[in-house]
Scaffold this motif. Structure first.
Motif, mmCIF file in Angstrom:
data_model
loop_
_atom_site.group_PDB
_atom_site.id
_atom_site.type_symbol
_atom_site.label_atom_id
_atom_site.label_comp_id
_atom_site.label_asym_id
_atom_site.label_seq_id
_atom_site.Cartn_x
_atom_site.Cartn_y
_atom_site.Cartn_z
ATOM 1 N N PHE A 1 0.830 -1.212 0.000
ATOM 2 C CA PHE A 1 0.000 0.000 0.000
ATOM 3 C C PHE A 1 0.863 1.260 0.000
ATOM 4 O O PHE A 1 0.621 2.205 0.747
ATOM 5 C CB PHE A 1 -0.987 -0.026 1.169
ATOM 6 C CG PHE A 1 -2.009 -1.111 1.043
ATOM 7 C CD1 PHE A 1 -3.109 -0.969 0.204
ATOM 8 C CD2 PHE A 1 -1.860 -2.303 1.733
ATOM 9 C CE1 PHE A 1 -4.046 -1.983 0.065
ATOM 10 C CE2 PHE A 1 -2.791 -3.328 1.597
ATOM 11 C CZ PHE A 1 -3.888 -3.163 0.759
ATOM 12 N N GLY A 2 1.901 1.222 -0.843
ATOM 13 C CA GLY A 2 2.750 2.389 -1.031
ATOM 14 C C GLY A 2 3.988 2.445 -0.167
ATOM 15 O O GLY A 2 4.835 3.319 -0.348
ATOM 16 N N ALA A 3 4.135 1.538 0.767
ATOM 17 C CA ALA A 3 5.260 1.580 1.698
ATOM 18 C C ALA A 3 6.230 0.425 1.441
ATOM 19 O O ALA A 3 5.815 -0.701 1.151
ATOM 20 C CB ALA A 3 4.759 1.511 3.136
ATOM 21 N N VAL A 4 7.519 0.713 1.548
ATOM 22 C CA VAL A 4 8.545 -0.321 1.483
ATOM 23 C C VAL A 4 8.563 -1.074 2.811
ATOM 24 O O VAL A 4 8.469 -0.468 3.882
ATOM 25 C CB VAL A 4 9.928 0.298 1.204
ATOM 26 C CG1 VAL A 4 11.019 -0.762 1.286
ATOM 27 C CG2 VAL A 4 9.946 0.961 -0.162
ATOM 28 N N LEU A 5 8.689 -2.387 2.744
ATOM 29 C CA LEU A 5 8.649 -3.213 3.948
ATOM 30 C C LEU A 5 10.027 -3.714 4.335
ATOM 31 O O LEU A 5 10.773 -4.238 3.502
ATOM 32 C CB LEU A 5 7.737 -4.424 3.735
ATOM 33 C CG LEU A 5 6.256 -4.151 3.495
ATOM 34 C CD1 LEU A 5 5.529 -5.472 3.267
ATOM 35 C CD2 LEU A 5 5.638 -3.390 4.656
ATOM 36 N N GLY A 6 10.385 -3.559 5.608
ATOM 37 C CA GLY A 6 11.491 -4.296 6.176
ATOM 38 C C GLY A 6 10.990 -5.653 6.621
ATOM 39 O O GLY A 6 9.785 -5.937 6.594
ATOM 40 N N GLU A 7 11.889 -6.495 7.065
ATOM 41 C CA GLU A 7 11.485 -7.859 7.406
ATOM 42 C C GLU A 7 10.406 -7.883 8.491
ATOM 43 O O GLU A 7 9.482 -8.696 8.436
ATOM 44 C CB GLU A 7 12.691 -8.678 7.881
ATOM 45 C CG GLU A 7 12.307 -10.127 8.190
ATOM 46 C CD GLU A 7 13.492 -11.007 8.521
ATOM 47 O OE1 GLU A 7 13.668 -12.031 7.845
ATOM 48 O OE2 GLU A 7 14.232 -10.661 9.460
ATOM 49 N N ARG A 8 10.469 -6.971 9.469
ATOM 50 C CA ARG A 8 9.544 -7.028 10.595
ATOM 51 C C ARG A 8 8.607 -5.820 10.678
ATOM 52 O O ARG A 8 7.981 -5.597 11.714
ATOM 53 C CB ARG A 8 10.341 -7.163 11.908
ATOM 54 C CG ARG A 8 11.214 -8.417 11.947
ATOM 55 C CD ARG A 8 11.790 -8.636 13.334
ATOM 56 N NE ARG A 8 10.747 -8.922 14.322
ATOM 57 C CZ ARG A 8 10.218 -10.124 14.523
ATOM 58 N NH1 ARG A 8 10.620 -11.175 13.823
ATOM 59 N NH2 ARG A 8 9.276 -10.293 15.442
ATOM 60 N N THR A 9 8.479 -5.063 9.594
ATOM 61 C CA THR A 9 7.627 -3.876 9.609
ATOM 62 C C THR A 9 6.201 -4.192 10.036
ATOM 63 O O THR A 9 5.568 -3.406 10.746
ATOM 64 C CB THR A 9 7.606 -3.216 8.221
ATOM 65 O OG1 THR A 9 8.933 -2.891 7.829
ATOM 66 C CG2 THR A 9 6.758 -1.952 8.222
ATOM 67 N N LEU A 10 5.657 -5.322 9.602
ATOM 68 C CA LEU A 10 4.263 -5.685 9.868
ATOM 69 C C LEU A 10 4.082 -6.539 11.120
ATOM 70 O O LEU A 10 2.956 -6.917 11.456
ATOM 71 C CB LEU A 10 3.673 -6.438 8.672
ATOM 72 C CG LEU A 10 3.692 -5.707 7.327
ATOM 73 C CD1 LEU A 10 3.140 -6.614 6.234
ATOM 74 C CD2 LEU A 10 2.900 -4.406 7.403
ATOM 75 N N MET A 11 5.176 -6.810 11.806
ATOM 76 C CA MET A 11 5.108 -7.749 12.924
ATOM 77 C C MET A 11 4.783 -7.055 14.246
ATOM 78 O O MET A 11 5.228 -5.944 14.513
ATOM 79 C CB MET A 11 6.441 -8.485 13.056
ATOM 80 C CG MET A 11 6.680 -9.499 11.959
ATOM 81 S SD MET A 11 5.523 -10.887 12.047
ATOM 82 C CE MET A 11 6.136 -11.708 13.519
ATOM 83 N N PRO A 12 4.010 -7.735 15.101
ATOM 84 C CA PRO A 12 3.735 -7.191 16.437
ATOM 85 C C PRO A 12 4.943 -7.374 17.343
ATOM 86 O O PRO A 12 5.877 -8.121 17.030
ATOM 87 C CB PRO A 12 2.562 -8.047 16.917
ATOM 88 C CG PRO A 12 2.830 -9.382 16.268
ATOM 89 C CD PRO A 12 3.375 -9.049 14.898
#
Length: 251
Positions: free
Chosen positions: A218-229
């Motif tokens: 959704f427009g953002a570059v992800l690091g390995e844990r960007t989406l992780m809690p």
């Protein structure tokens, strides 16, 4: 007690209303189709009259940068002002794990703005950060598609069922205000690319998933844990492999 659920006819909101009702609370589903519009203020005062808690699980109808920011800022300001007039003592909001790390995305900038308004309002609050819903597999796949190919970064994420999200929101609603943000997530970690290969196979979807470390979310570059809690997140119990909607037959 009386609890007003903004977005109470939607995917999560309807489940929250049902769960609160089962616990003996007066749960009011507030949405444009029930005569309550947080963008215009229509019906807000009447809905909040006598309410102890307001729960906001609403979402913007548009993800365009300007429109989504306008939605969350305007609706949140209107809701908080109406709550103050009505004497509502607890504001509960649903947001997204990783919001603060996804600020390249207009949607997540808008969610961050919403959270800032809540925290600065003076109203006792609880914010629930949830990971991506299993029910969003289709929309996430559509957003990642290029000419029949889905491009996903091999980033980690921990998706969950909306039933578990609703359970977490319900728990926050009936508890004392936290004046803080809590995280909830699914019981399993996946990499985005591997997860969508599995998800498409459940749905007999012939599209190909390509691993692309530069693919945006959704427009953002992800690091390995960007989406992780974080390590203190509460985990839901429903696994994707046993979730009844994994084949796309239901939301």
């Amino acid at each position: 007690m009386k609890i007003v659920v903004i977005g109470g006819t939607g995917l999560v909101g309807a489940k929250v209303v049902a769960k609160l009702g089962q616990l003996g609370h007066e749960a009011v589903a507030a949405a444009p189709n029930t005569g309550v519009n947080t963008l215009t203020g229509e019906g807000l005062a009447e809905a909040l009259d006598g309410a102890a808690v307001a729960v906001d699980v609403s979402n913007s109808p548009s993800f365009a940068d300007d429109a989504v920011l306008e939605f969350f800022e305007t609706s949140t300001r209107n809701l908080l002002a109406a709550e103050a007039k009505a004497g509502v003592g607890h504001h509960v909001a649903l947001s997204v794990v990783g919001t603060e790390r996804l600020q390249e995305s207009g949607y997540f900038r808008a969610k961050q703005a919403q959270e800032k308004l809540i925290k600065n309002s003076g109203t006792p609050y609880s914010i629930v950060h949830a990971t991506q819903f299993y029910e969003f597999v289709g929309s996430m796949a559509a957003a990642a598609e290029e000419a029949g190919t889905l491009r996903f970064a091999p980033a980690l994420f921990q998706p969950m069922a909306s039933d578990d999200v609703a359970q977490a929101v319900t728990g926050a609603t009936i508890g004392a205000p936290l004046h803080a943000t809590v995280e909830v997530a699914g019981p399993e970690q996946f990499r985005l690319d591997d997860f969508f290969r599995e998800a498409l196979s459940f749905r007999n979807d012939p599209r190909t998933v390509v691993t692309d470390p530069s693919a945006r979310y959704f427009g953002a570059v992800l690091g390995e844990r960007t989406l992780m809690p974080g390590p203190d997140a509460t985990l839901g119990g429903i696994r994707f492999g046993t979730w009844p909607g994994r084949d796309g037959s239901r939301r």
